[in-house]
Design a protein around this motif. Structure first.
Motif, short mmCIF file in Angstrom:
data_model
loop_
_atom_site.label_atom_id
_atom_site.label_comp_id
_atom_site.label_asym_id
_atom_site.label_seq_id
_atom_site.Cartn_x
_atom_site.Cartn_y
_atom_site.Cartn_z
N PRO A 94 3.04 18.77 -5.77
CA PRO A 94 4.10 17.71 -5.80
C PRO A 94 3.63 16.78 -4.61
CG PRO A 94 5.13 19.82 -6.01
CD PRO A 94 3.72 20.06 -5.67
N ALA A 95 3.12 17.09 -3.55
CA ALA A 95 2.94 15.99 -2.62
C ALA A 95 1.63 15.18 -3.13
CB ALA A 95 2.32 16.83 -1.29
N ILE A 96 0.68 16.01 -3.70
CA ILE A 96 -0.67 15.14 -4.36
C ILE A 96 0.14 14.31 -5.50
CG2 ILE A 96 -2.57 15.48 -5.50
CD1 ILE A 96 -2.96 18.16 -3.96
N ASP A 97 0.89 14.76 -6.36
CA ASP A 97 1.46 13.79 -7.40
C ASP A 97 1.96 12.64 -6.88
OD1 ASP A 97 0.60 15.44 -9.30
OD2 ASP A 97 2.42 16.58 -9.60
N GLU A 98 2.87 12.85 -5.73
CA GLU A 98 3.49 11.64 -4.99
C GLU A 98 2.66 10.82 -4.41
OE1 GLU A 98 6.80 9.09 -4.00
OE2 GLU A 98 6.53 10.97 -5.42
N ILE A 99 1.42 11.34 -3.76
CA ILE A 99 0.50 10.35 -3.21
C ILE A 99 -0.08 9.58 -4.25
CG2 ILE A 99 -1.96 10.26 -2.09
CD1 ILE A 99 -0.67 12.70 -0.50
N ALA A 100 -0.39 10.15 -5.53
CA ALA A 100 -1.10 9.53 -6.40
C ALA A 100 -0.14 8.42 -7.05
CB ALA A 100 -1.38 10.51 -7.56
N ARG A 101 1.16 8.68 -7.35
CA ARG A 101 1.92 7.63 -7.62
C ARG A 101 2.17 6.44 -6.72
NH1 ARG A 101 6.95 5.67 -6.96
NH2 ARG A 101 7.45 6.96 -5.06
N ILE A 102 1.96 6.78 -5.50
CA ILE A 102 2.13 5.45 -4.60
C ILE A 102 0.67 4.92 -4.66
CG2 ILE A 102 2.06 5.12 -2.15
CD1 ILE A 102 4.04 7.36 -1.63
N GLY A 103 -0.26 5.54 -4.78
CA GLY A 103 -1.74 5.08 -4.93
C GLY A 103 -1.88 3.99 -5.93
N GLU A 104 -1.09 4.42 -7.06
CA GLU A 104 -1.38 3.63 -8.42
C GLU A 104 -0.40 2.13 -8.16
OE1 GLU A 104 -2.75 3.58 -11.23
OE2 GLU A 104 -3.79 5.31 -10.47
N ARG A 105 0.67 2.24 -7.33
CA ARG A 105 1.54 1.10 -6.92
C ARG A 105 0.61 0.15 -6.23
NH1 ARG A 105 4.45 0.18 -2.63
NH2 ARG A 105 4.64 2.48 -2.03
N LEU A 106 0.18 0.89 -5.20
CA LEU A 106 -0.97 0.01 -4.24
C LEU A 106 -2.03 -0.64 -4.80
CD1 LEU A 106 -0.77 2.42 -1.12
CD2 LEU A 106 0.39 0.21 -1.46
N LYS A 107 -2.64 0.07 -6.07
CA LYS A 107 -3.74 -0.50 -6.57
C LYS A 107 -3.14 -1.63 -7.41
CE LYS A 107 -6.06 1.98 -9.20
NZ LYS A 107 -6.62 3.10 -10.17
N LEU A 108 -2.06 -1.44 -7.85
CA LEU A 108 -1.30 -2.69 -8.78
C LEU A 108 -1.13 -3.92 -7.79
CD1 LEU A 108 -0.23 -3.68 -11.39
CD2 LEU A 108 2.14 -2.45 -10.49
N GLN A 109 -0.67 -3.59 -6.69
CA GLN A 109 -0.38 -4.65 -5.57
C GLN A 109 -1.71 -5.29 -5.41
OE1 GLN A 109 3.00 -2.48 -3.07
NE2 GLN A 109 1.62 -3.88 -1.93
N GLN A 110 -2.73 -4.46 -5.40
CA GLN A 110 -4.31 -5.13 -4.79
C GLN A 110 -4.70 -6.10 -6.01
OE1 GLN A 110 -6.63 -1.81 -3.77
NE2 GLN A 110 -5.88 -1.93 -1.81
N GLU A 111 -4.37 -5.47 -7.22
CA GLU A 111 -4.81 -6.31 -8.37
C GLU A 111 -4.09 -7.49 -8.61
OE1 GLU A 111 -4.74 -3.35 -11.32
OE2 GLU A 111 -6.52 -2.12 -10.64
N THR A 112 -2.67 -7.72 -8.39
CA THR A 112 -1.97 -8.56 -8.87
C THR A 112 -1.41 -9.54 -7.55
OG1 THR A 112 0.18 -7.32 -8.32
CG2 THR A 112 -0.98 -7.28 -10.76
N GLY A 113 -1.78 -9.00 -6.28
CA GLY A 113 -1.74 -9.71 -5.24
C GLY A 113 -0.05 -9.93 -4.96
N LYS A 114 0.41 -9.16 -5.58
CA LYS A 114 2.37 -9.08 -5.39
C LYS A 114 2.43 -7.84 -5.00
CE LYS A 114 2.94 -12.13 -9.54
NZ LYS A 114 3.45 -12.19 -10.97
N ILE A 115 3.52 -7.94 -4.30
CA ILE A 115 4.07 -6.56 -3.85
C ILE A 115 4.96 -6.02 -4.77
CG2 ILE A 115 5.67 -5.73 -1.94
CD1 ILE A 115 4.79 -7.83 -0.19
N VAL A 116 4.82 -4.63 -5.11
CA VAL A 116 5.43 -3.76 -6.03
C VAL A 116 6.15 -2.81 -5.28
CG1 VAL A 116 5.45 -2.56 -8.23
CG2 VAL A 116 3.85 -4.33 -7.64
#
Length: 120
Positions: A94-116
């Motif tokens: 579950p901890a790894i799943d949560e880290i992966a979820r946050i990582g996906e959000r951070l990747k999206l932020q980096q790609e779009t330049g918008k804070i999600v």
């Protein structure tokens, strides 16, 4: 110096203890892949592109010594081994799943330049 606001200091840092298990290159990725079920060495090499056989072997031995994974010898010819998560390893998913979820959000932020914030 300001006084710590932590209610009751713990003798050892709980986060540090957990990160001792999860630390190291490739460890979360290996646990993530083993979360889907037992895998053999060659299967894990295919699952994790870029990991060398030497690093994979060392990481698997380390995780086995720490009690995070279980190595089961198979009665095949030639002999082979299968790796699976121990109860402790499954508890970490579950901890790894949560880290992966946050990582996906951070990747999206980096790609779009918008804070999600809190996007799922």
């Amino acid at each position: 110096m300001r006084k710590s606001k932590v209610a009751t200091p713990i003798p050892r840092c709980a986060v540090g203890t957990c990160m001792w298990l999860l630390g190291g290159a490739w460890t979360p990725t290996l646990l993530w892949n083993l979360g889907a079920g037992p895998r053999r060495f060659g299967e894990l090499r295919a699952d994790v592109p870029g990991i060398s056989a030497k690093v994979l072997s060392g990481r698997l031995k380390d995780l086995e010594e720490k009690g995070v994974i279980v190595r089961t010898l198979m009665a095949t010819s030639p002999p082979s081994a299968e790796y699976s998560l121990s109860a402790l390893g499954r508890e970490l998913l579950p901890a790894i799943d949560e880290i992966a979820r946050i990582g996906e959000r951070l990747k999206l932020q980096q790609e779009t330049g918008k804070i999600v914030i809190g996007a799922d």
